[in-house]
Structure formats: structure tokens, C-alpha cells
Motif scaffolding. Structure first.
Motif, PDB file in Angstrom:
ATOM      1  N   TRP A  24     -21.152 -69.948  29.063  1.00  0.00           N
ATOM      2  CA  TRP A  24     -20.985 -68.665  27.903  1.00  0.00           C
ATOM      3  C   TRP A  24     -21.608 -67.535  27.990  1.00  0.00           C
ATOM      4  O   TRP A  24     -21.474 -66.128  27.231  1.00  0.00           O
ATOM      5  N   LEU A  25     -23.192 -67.592  28.157  1.00  0.00           N
ATOM      6  CA  LEU A  25     -24.619 -66.775  28.024  1.00  0.00           C
ATOM      7  C   LEU A  25     -23.771 -65.983  29.548  1.00  0.00           C
ATOM      8  O   LEU A  25     -24.115 -64.752  29.179  1.00  0.00           O
ATOM      9  N   SER A  26     -23.115 -66.374  30.087  1.00  0.00           N
ATOM     10  CA  SER A  26     -23.058 -65.407  31.846  1.00  0.00           C
ATOM     11  C   SER A  26     -21.582 -64.358  31.059  1.00  0.00           C
ATOM     12  O   SER A  26     -21.615 -63.136  31.360  1.00  0.00           O
ATOM     13  N   ILE A  27     -20.574 -65.462  30.488  1.00  0.00           N
ATOM     14  CA  ILE A  27     -19.469 -64.542  30.298  1.00  0.00           C
ATOM     15  C   ILE A  27     -19.503 -63.027  29.027  1.00  0.00           C
ATOM     16  O   ILE A  27     -19.677 -62.871  29.097  1.00  0.00           O
ATOM     17  N   GLY A  28     -21.219 -64.024  28.625  1.00  0.00           N
ATOM     18  CA  GLY A  28     -21.283 -62.891  27.136  1.00  0.00           C
ATOM     19  C   GLY A  28     -22.105 -61.662  27.977  1.00  0.00           C
ATOM     20  O   GLY A  28     -21.609 -60.096  27.311  1.00  0.00           O
ATOM     21  N   ALA A  29     -22.458 -61.684  28.704  1.00  0.00           N
ATOM     22  CA  ALA A  29     -23.737 -60.526  29.486  1.00  0.00           C
ATOM     23  C   ALA A  29     -22.750 -59.876  30.038  1.00  0.00           C
ATOM     24  O   ALA A  29     -22.755 -58.283  29.974  1.00  0.00           O
ATOM     25  N   ALA A  30     -21.626 -60.204  30.713  1.00  0.00           N
ATOM     26  CA  ALA A  30     -20.594 -60.149  31.610  1.00  0.00           C
ATOM     27  C   ALA A  30     -19.728 -58.274  30.615  1.00  0.00           C
ATOM     28  O   ALA A  30     -19.130 -58.057  31.091  1.00  0.00           O
ATOM     29  N   THR A  31     -19.291 -59.540  29.448  1.00  0.00           N
ATOM     30  CA  THR A  31     -18.533 -58.654  28.340  1.00  0.00           C
ATOM     31  C   THR A  31     -19.403 -57.812  27.660  1.00  0.00           C
ATOM     32  O   THR A  31     -19.218 -56.312  27.762  1.00  0.00           O
ATOM     33  N   ALA A  32     -20.465 -58.058  27.229  1.00  0.00           N
ATOM     34  CA  ALA A  32     -21.546 -56.916  27.466  1.00  0.00           C
ATOM     35  C   ALA A  32     -22.082 -55.746  28.332  1.00  0.00           C
ATOM     36  O   ALA A  32     -21.991 -54.734  27.701  1.00  0.00           O
ATOM     37  N   ALA A  33     -21.769 -55.650  29.182  1.00  0.00           N
ATOM     38  CA  ALA A  33     -22.075 -54.901  30.518  1.00  0.00           C
ATOM     39  C   ALA A  33     -20.572 -54.474  30.578  1.00  0.00           C
ATOM     40  O   ALA A  33     -20.627 -52.790  30.853  1.00  0.00           O
ATOM     41  N   LEU A  34     -20.056 -55.061  30.308  1.00  0.00           N
ATOM     42  CA  LEU A  34     -18.180 -53.941  30.681  1.00  0.00           C
ATOM     43  C   LEU A  34     -18.540 -52.855  29.048  1.00  0.00           C
ATOM     44  O   LEU A  34     -17.837 -51.899  29.547  1.00  0.00           O
ATOM     45  N   LEU A  35     -19.073 -53.443  28.051  1.00  0.00           N
ATOM     46  CA  LEU A  35     -18.625 -52.415  27.079  1.00  0.00           C
ATOM     47  C   LEU A  35     -20.130 -50.915  27.248  1.00  0.00           C
ATOM     48  O   LEU A  35     -19.223 -50.244  26.498  1.00  0.00           O
ATOM     49  N   TRP A  36     -21.120 -52.195  27.930  1.00  0.00           N
ATOM     50  CA  TRP A  36     -21.681 -50.720  28.012  1.00  0.00           C
ATOM     51  C   TRP A  36     -21.318 -49.313  29.756  1.00  0.00           C
ATOM     52  O   TRP A  36     -21.234 -48.202  28.935  1.00  0.00           O
ATOM     53  N   LEU A  37     -20.475 -49.886  30.029  1.00  0.00           N
ATOM     54  CA  LEU A  37     -19.720 -49.260  31.203  1.00  0.00           C
ATOM     55  C   LEU A  37     -18.752 -48.116  29.887  1.00  0.00           C
ATOM     56  O   LEU A  37     -18.942 -47.007  30.306  1.00  0.00           O
TER      57      LEU A  37
END
Length: 337
Positions: free
Chosen positions: A223-236
Motif C-alpha cells: 500500500w506504500l507503493s500503491i499510494g506513491a504511484a497514485t500520488a505520482a499520477l496525480l502529480w502528472l
């Protein structure tokens, strides 16, 4: 994929049998444990039931309970790992999500209703094999088929996990973050055989851990990696609004999902530092290996040893380097001759 289809069908068949048996029990005379007048008399207590009652409802307990619950529902994100091999992904990926998630949720809610109708809640909470106890209570001679279906379900889930997790190693190797040989594929089946074997080996190394501690540890990292990926998508989405996005959803969905991921990461990190701390250590242990690998890969002796090991692995596993858009990220072209 044929194996996955067969074992998934077996799992669905077992779930339907449990649901039908539970519904029949609920409409019977006593109505089961979900009725307003629970049944009296002798309870069916499994021989392996653990003593004690579940802990009270707490913020930390809910987060850790989500780890075990989400582990059971953990197949929802695996299809994203094999998007390259999916036929018409922009059409089939959303379809699989919209069909699969509601179907799985409805099935398992009905299964749990059947369990709670036949067995008391305390037994469901403490039994190590609820389906076996359920079969012993209502299925009669068919109860001996329940362990078989449980084994089939476990094997099918394991097959799906290995099928998808190996693609993570392959993608990392393709980008130069892991040994390039992990990106090689079988000459006949075109499957990432080295990556699958690496995933299997690491899985075997974790078998010594307690299952609950293992679920908590790996769920924290997941869930740490999934959360980081989601945050990266929001940033993009914010910094690159004009990028082509074949699959696009309203912003409220990823933001709500990110908040849930933060809850699943921060709360267990504070309240269960032992298991989550092990996950942090396992994740951080990759950093010195990555730094050392990037530092040493420029030395000729390391490149020579890398080529020799890759040659040996290619001969033993009959794998080759596939065609990629950036072949310079892999080993020298003469390795694949």
C-alpha cells in the motif's frame, strides 16, 4: 491462462455451493444465527478453534484488519501488471474492473452471510478454517470436498500472483533497475522465465515468517507503493495536463483512494512498528544493492562477469533478449546471438 481459468472456475463453484447452502439454512425453520432468535442447543465447535475473543474496535485494529481483508481481495490490481499482454487493454481493462470488482464483492459478502448464518460469530472469528467448519455443519458428505476446493482456490491465487509479479521483475530489468537477464523471455512460450523463477525464489525465502506478520509486513509495502504511484499520477495530472490519457477518471476517485492508502500506511506504522518496520527494512535493503550495482556496472570485469552469467542462464533456461524500443538499456547485443 488455461490453468487460471480452470482453478478460478473451481473457486467460483465452491463459493456458489456455500452461498446456496447458507441461503437454504437461513430460510429453514430456525433461520440460523442471523435470525432474531438464534438457535439453541449444542454448538458445533471445531477441534482447532482458538480460545479467547477478538480485541475491541480500535483505529489500529481496523487498519490491521484491512490488511488481512484486502489481502483476500488482492487480485484487483494484478491485471495492470500484464497490460502489455492484454488484448485491447483500453477496452478490456476497464471492463474487467467494472465487472470483476462488483462480482467478487457480492460473492464474498454472500459467502460471509452464509458463514455467519450457520456458525456463531465467535467461531468465525477464531476458526483457522471457516469453510471446513461450515462444510462439517451443513454439507454432509460433501464436507470432504471443501478442503479440496480450498486447495484449488489457493493454487489458483498463487498462479495468478506469480503470473503477474514476474512481470514486475521483467519491467524493472528492462529499465535497468535489475539485472538485464530478468527481462529475457523463453524462446518458445515468450514468458519471462528468469523473472518468474526469481519471484518464486524470493517467495520461498519468506515462508519462515508467521502468516499474519507476513501479511502485515508485505501489505504495508504494497500500500506504500500503491499510494506513491497514485500520488505520482496525480502529480502528472497537475504538471502535464495535456498528456494523452486513454483511461481517465474524475479526480475525486484517486484523491479518496490516496487518503485511504495514507491511512493504511501511517496508522499501522505507528501502532504495529514491528511488522511494518520489517517491511521498511526489506524495502530499504534494496537501496545499497541498487547503488552498488549502478556503481560497479561500469567496470569491465563486472561487465565480463555479467555477460558470462547471462550466457549461462540463457543456455540453461533457453531464453533470449526480446526486441524493445530501447535495446541499449539491456546487455550488449552479442549476448543474444
Amino acid at each position: 491462462m488455461r490453468i487460471q481459468t480452470i482453478f478460478t472456475g473451481a473457486k467460483l463453484l465452491a463459493l456458489v455451493v456455500i452461498i446456496v447452502a447458507g441461503l437454504v439454512f437461513m430460510v429453514s425453520e430456525d433461520g440460523g444465527w442471523l435470525s432474531s432468535d438464534p438457535p439453541d442447543g449444542e454448538e458445533i465447535i471445531p477441534a482447532t478453534v482458538q480460545e479467547g475473543t477478538p480485541d475491541g474496535l480500535t483505529v489500529a485494529g481496523v487498519a490491521l484488519a484491512f490488511y488481512s481483508g484486502l489481502f483476500a481481495y488482492g487480485g484487483w490490481n494484478y491485471l495492470n501488471f500484464v497490460t502489455e499482454e492484454l488484448k485491447d487493454p483500453y477496452r478490456n481493462l476497464p471492463r474487467a474492473i467494472w465487472i470483476g470488482l462488483p462480482l467478487v464483492s457480492v460473492l464474498y459478502v454472500l459467502v460471509n452471510m452464509s458463514y455467519l448464518a450457520v456458525l456463531p460469530a465467535a467461531m468465525v472469528a477464531t476458526s483457522p478454517a471457516v469453510a471446513v467448519d461450515f462444510g462439517r455443519a451443513v454439507l454432509g458428505p460433501l464436507q470432504y470436498c471443501v478442503p479440496v476446493f480450498v486447495a484449488l482456490s489457493t493454487f489458483g491465487s498463487l498462479n495468478g500472483i506469480l503470473f503477474t509479479s514476474g512481470r514486475l521483475f521483467q519491467a524493472a530489468a528492462r529499465q535497468g533497475h535489475m539485472p538485464a537477464v530478468l527481462a529475457f523471455v523463453d524462446v518458445r512460450a515468450s514468458t519471462p522465465k528468469p523473472a518468474l523463477l526469481a519471484s518464486c525464489t524470493l517467495s520461498l525465502c519468506l515462508l519462515g515468517l508467521d502468516i499474519i506478520a507476513l501479511i502485515n509486513c508485505l501489505s504495508f509495502v504494497l500500500w506504500l507503493s500503491i499510494g506513491a504511484a497514485t500520488a505520482a499520477l496525480l502529480w502528472l495530472r497537475h504538471t502535464e495536463p495535456l498528456l494523452h490519457r486513454p483511461i481517465k477518471v474524475p479526480l475525486v476517485l484517486p484523491i479518496a483512494f490516496l487518503l485511504c492508502c495514507l491511512y493504511l500506511v501511517i496508522v499501522p506504522l505507528i501502532t504495529a512498528p514491528r511488522s511494518t518496520g520489517l517491511g521498511v527494512l526489506m524495502t530499504l535493503s534494496a537501496l545499497p544493492v541498487y547503488v552498488l550495482g549502478n556503481t560497479c556496472k561500469h567496470y569491465k570485469c563486472v561487465q565480463r562477469a555479467n555477460r558470462q552469467i547471462s550466457h549461462c542462464i540463457q543456455k540453461c533456461l533457453t531464453v533470449v533478449c526480446p526486441e524493445y524500443s530501447k535495446p541499449d538499456q539491456l546487455l550488449d547485443p552479442d549476448i543474444t546471438r
